[in-house]
Design a protein around this motif. Sequence first.
Motif, PDB file in Angstrom:
ATOM      1  N   GLU A  80       0.843  -1.194   0.000  1.00 58.67           N
ATOM      2  CA  GLU A  80       0.000   0.000   0.000  1.00 58.67           C
ATOM      3  C   GLU A  80       0.877   1.243   0.000  1.00 58.67           C
ATOM      4  O   GLU A  80       2.035   1.196   0.419  1.00 58.67           O
ATOM      5  CB  GLU A  80      -0.875   0.035   1.257  1.00 58.67           C
ATOM      6  N   ASN A  81       0.299   2.362  -0.426  1.00 54.71           N
ATOM      7  CA  ASN A  81       1.004   3.629  -0.259  1.00 54.71           C
ATOM      8  C   ASN A  81       0.619   4.243   1.085  1.00 54.71           C
ATOM      9  O   ASN A  81      -0.217   3.695   1.819  1.00 54.71           O
ATOM     10  CB  ASN A  81       0.753   4.583  -1.431  1.00 54.71           C
ATOM     11  N   ASP A  85      -3.860   3.439  -0.171  1.00 53.90           N
ATOM     12  CA  ASP A  85      -4.294   2.899  -1.463  1.00 53.90           C
ATOM     13  C   ASP A  85      -3.488   1.642  -1.788  1.00 53.90           C
ATOM     14  O   ASP A  85      -2.268   1.605  -1.589  1.00 53.90           O
ATOM     15  CB  ASP A  85      -4.091   3.934  -2.578  1.00 53.90           C
ATOM     16  N   VAL A  86      -4.146   0.630  -2.320  1.00 53.17           N
ATOM     17  CA  VAL A  86      -3.510  -0.653  -2.607  1.00 53.17           C
ATOM     18  C   VAL A  86      -2.780  -0.587  -3.951  1.00 53.17           C
ATOM     19  O   VAL A  86      -3.391  -0.297  -4.990  1.00 53.17           O
ATOM     20  CB  VAL A  86      -4.550  -1.789  -2.612  1.00 53.17           C
ATOM     21  N   GLU A  87      -1.489  -0.861  -3.912  1.00 53.29           N
ATOM     22  CA  GLU A  87      -0.688  -0.923  -5.131  1.00 53.29           C
ATOM     23  C   GLU A  87      -0.705  -2.330  -5.732  1.00 53.29           C
ATOM     24  O   GLU A  87      -0.682  -2.503  -6.943  1.00 53.29           O
ATOM     25  CB  GLU A  87       0.761  -0.514  -4.816  1.00 53.29           C
TER      26      GLU A  87
END
Length: 238
Positions: A80-81, A85-87
């Motif tokens: 995640e960042n 947010d999921v990378e």
Amino acid sequence: MSDLITTVIEAHGGLHRYNRFTSVTADLRVGGSLWRLKGQEGILSEAAVRLDLHRQHASHFPFTAPHLRSSFTAKRVAVENVAGDVEADRFDPRASFPADVYSPWDDLHVAYFAGYAMWTYFTSPFTFSSPGFETAELSPVTEEGEEWRRLKVTFPDHIATHCAEQIFYFDSHGLLRRHDYTPEVINAGPAAHYPSEYKEFNGIMVPTRRRVFRRGQDGRVSRDVELVTIDVERALFT
């Protein structure tokens, strides 16, 4: 609880004190030959990890980039960042590991392996008193000129860890001195893990030096190659 479990939990800080905390954050330096073998050398050379103590969750940061972190649970792993947010993510991550010991790992493999390993290390021996954990004292052994008592621990199915059955060795003070297991996701055979150089953080005794070596089927430990090295700079229980 058995007298051995009571002794070792008290030696590491006591269950009453441990249960006052919900998490630990530790600054780490992680190395060893495993990461070169898996094409991930340096990925955790300078990182921190935050662990939930009473549910299985871990996060390493920074992870592969300054703005990224990992997120591990037994059923899902993600990168995640900092905004959350999921990378990238993966469900049922254990099933994704290659069978060939020489096959490289991707970042999600590292996040899963490092996540469950650090959770196991920082929550033992306190978790041994939790529902679902089964323990049996084995005969003691002599190592490094000392008698170490041994405890076989069977982990419950819902906990991700190296393997279901692991053996923990404790010295006369009740501190963990050796930990035997087979890291199944590596598929390279059994290992012997030596914690040492204990320091007290918030009343909890933490080994600040860990070294992992190959262990033969006959139980002999080969110390010529350090598979994994873990050095803890500091830890904060909150």
